[in-house]
Design an enzyme around this catalytic site. Structure first.
Site, PDB file in Angstrom:
ATOM      1  N   TYR A   1      17.123  29.614  28.718  1.00  0.00           N
ATOM      2  CA  TYR A   1      18.350  30.530  28.747  1.00  0.00           C
ATOM      3  C   TYR A   1      19.003  30.424  29.900  1.00  0.00           C
ATOM      4  CZ  TYR A   1      21.088  34.501  29.665  1.00  0.00           C
ATOM      5  OH  TYR A   1      22.078  35.328  30.160  1.00  0.00           O
TER       6      TYR A   1
ATOM      7  N   ASP B   1      19.964  34.447  24.397  1.00  0.00           N
ATOM      8  CA  ASP B   1      18.973  35.511  24.571  1.00  0.00           C
ATOM      9  C   ASP B   1      18.867  36.654  23.562  1.00  0.00           C
ATOM     10  OD1 ASP B   1      21.268  36.649  24.774  1.00  0.00           O
ATOM     11  OD2 ASP B   1      21.256  37.801  26.557  1.00  0.00           O
TER      12      ASP B   1
ATOM     13  N   GLU C   1      22.099  35.485  37.299  1.00  0.00           N
ATOM     14  CA  GLU C   1      21.403  35.309  36.056  1.00  0.00           C
ATOM     15  C   GLU C   1      19.898  35.691  36.239  1.00  0.00           C
ATOM     16  OE1 GLU C   1      22.326  34.851  33.072  1.00  0.00           O
ATOM     17  OE2 GLU C   1      24.339  34.473  33.154  1.00  0.00           O
TER      18      GLU C   1
END
Length: 409
Positions: free
Chosen positions: A135, A153, A52
């Protein structure tokens, strides 16, 4: 915010049955069309976290080899927490935005100190870690721990804006709260990670910004903008901040043995902790400078730097050697130097553009105390490969080697 979420759902008749049907259609599509990505083959929270962070501002295909090398070299949070900074930067070199990996290491050290070396299975505790925002915390929580939190996002906001014809500016924090509220209502409580990843895939492949094939979307029956022909209006986003332009002279300084001078940027500078030729910002790049005018910024920087180092290490600054007559521009057959005589590199950041002109210089027979600090080195071509450098420095090096006739071929 709750009122806006409720009113939006009611406006388009999203009752419990419609939400159930939406989840099923989306997840059925995902099961058939999901992208085969290495971080989707694991539930290891650390690996998911690494992926991520790497995927922030970097394309998927670029990330894959970096991800595989990173987790192979640093397979645990403990390994990340303890790795030498130079080795860490070499693993990251080419991905850019080095603050991401700096924050990852700091967070790994937090995890070792506060969470027994394990990523916490709690959204709020994930948020307490350096470099993990809403996020990333939601992505890790949902994918690794099956916690129903929407990972909001740009992809998810674009899809949601079109589903409900939302004219909220997606660049505003207050708008993001509304998107989070809607998506946290829609998210599948049994497969939250797959739900988030399904929307990510959909936004990356079909419901893209240009939206060339809206008829292929599995969600078109739920998409108010598709049904009303308004998809091109969403999402709403204010104009980007205008880029600023900055001008630098980068000096390729070699001593008589051919070693090059390199400086590590401080934490307060852009491209922090990475190594570059000495770069000096100027108000503009002028044509027709004399040799002395072109060398003056370097002379001042070398003299000031040497004096500061001597003072910091307990030596007398009066011992700073005279260097003005020891500097020589290469080649040396011109009295005046044109704007375009030396190679120029343009490097673009998100809101600023650097224009860097490279000046090759020889520094003759002078002993400067530069290596009394860890932030400045004289390096051979072989040594450069052991330093963490930015993509900008890679461009500078290639341009100057080509200019000096020392490049490949």
């Amino acid at each position: 915010m709750k009122d806006i979420v409720r009113d939006t759902l009611n406006k388009y008749h999203w009752d419990k049955q419609k939400i159930h049907d939406f989840r099923k259609v989306l997840l059925d599509w995902y099961d058939e069309n999901r992208r085969d990505l290495p971080w989707r083959q694991t539930k290891n929270p650390y690996f998911i976290w690494v992926s991520e962070i790497m995927l922030q501002q970097t394309q998927v295909q670029t990330v894959i080899p970096y991800y595989l090398r990173f987790i192979d070299t640093l397979p645990t949070i403990e390994a990340l927490a303890k790795v030498d900074k130079e080795a860490l930067y070499l693993l990251w070199q080419g991905l850019g935005y080095y603050s991401r990996v700096n924050n990852m290491q700091t967070a790994a050290q937090q995890i070792m100190a506060n969470f027994d070396g394990q990523l916490p299975a709690d959204y709020d505790q994930l948020l307490s870690l350096k470099g993990i925002g809403s996020y990333t915390a939601a992505a890790i929580a949902s994918i690794a721990f099956d916690i129903p939190k929407a990972a909001v996002d740009g992809n998810l906001m674009r899809i949601t804006a079109r589903l409900f014809e939302l004219d909220l500016d997606i660049s505003q924090a207050s708008s993001k709260k509304v998107f989070e509220g809607l998506l946290n209502t829609l998210i599948d409580p049994h497969r939250p990670g797959d739900f988030n990843q399904a929307l990510m895939d959909l936004g990356a492949t079909i419901m893209t910004p240009s939206n060339p094939t809206p008829e292929l979307s599995p969600l078109k029956a739920f998409d108010a903008s598709y049904q009303n022909g308004t998809a091109h209006l969403y999402p709403v986003k204010k104009k980007k901040v205008k880029q600023s332009h900055h001008y630098f002279l980068a000096y390729y300084v070699q001593d008589d043995s051919g070693r090059a001078l390199m400086r590590q940027h401080s934490q307060q500078e852009l491209l922090s902790r990475l190594w570059h030729f000495p770069m000096i910002e100027v108000s503009q790049l002028n044509e027709g400078l004399t040799k002395d005018e072109l060398l003056q910024p370097l002379y001042e920087w070398l003299t000031t730097t040497a004096s500061n180092i001597l003072e910091e290490t307990g030596h007398s600054a009066s011992n700073t050697p005279a260097i003005k007559d020891k500097l020589e521009i290469r080649p040396t057959d011109n009295e005046r130097y044109l704007f375009d005589q030396f190679p120029m590199v343009k490097h673009v950041f998100s809101h600023r553009v650097w224009h860097v002109q490279i000046i090759p210089v020889r520094l003759h027979q002078v002993a400067l105390p530069l290596e009394l600090t860890d932030q400045i080195k004289w390096v051979t071509a072989k040594d450069v490969d052991q330093l963490a450098v930015s993509s900008l420095q890679e461009k500078l090096m290639q341009h100057i080697l080509d200019y000096m006739g020392e490049g490949e071929g």
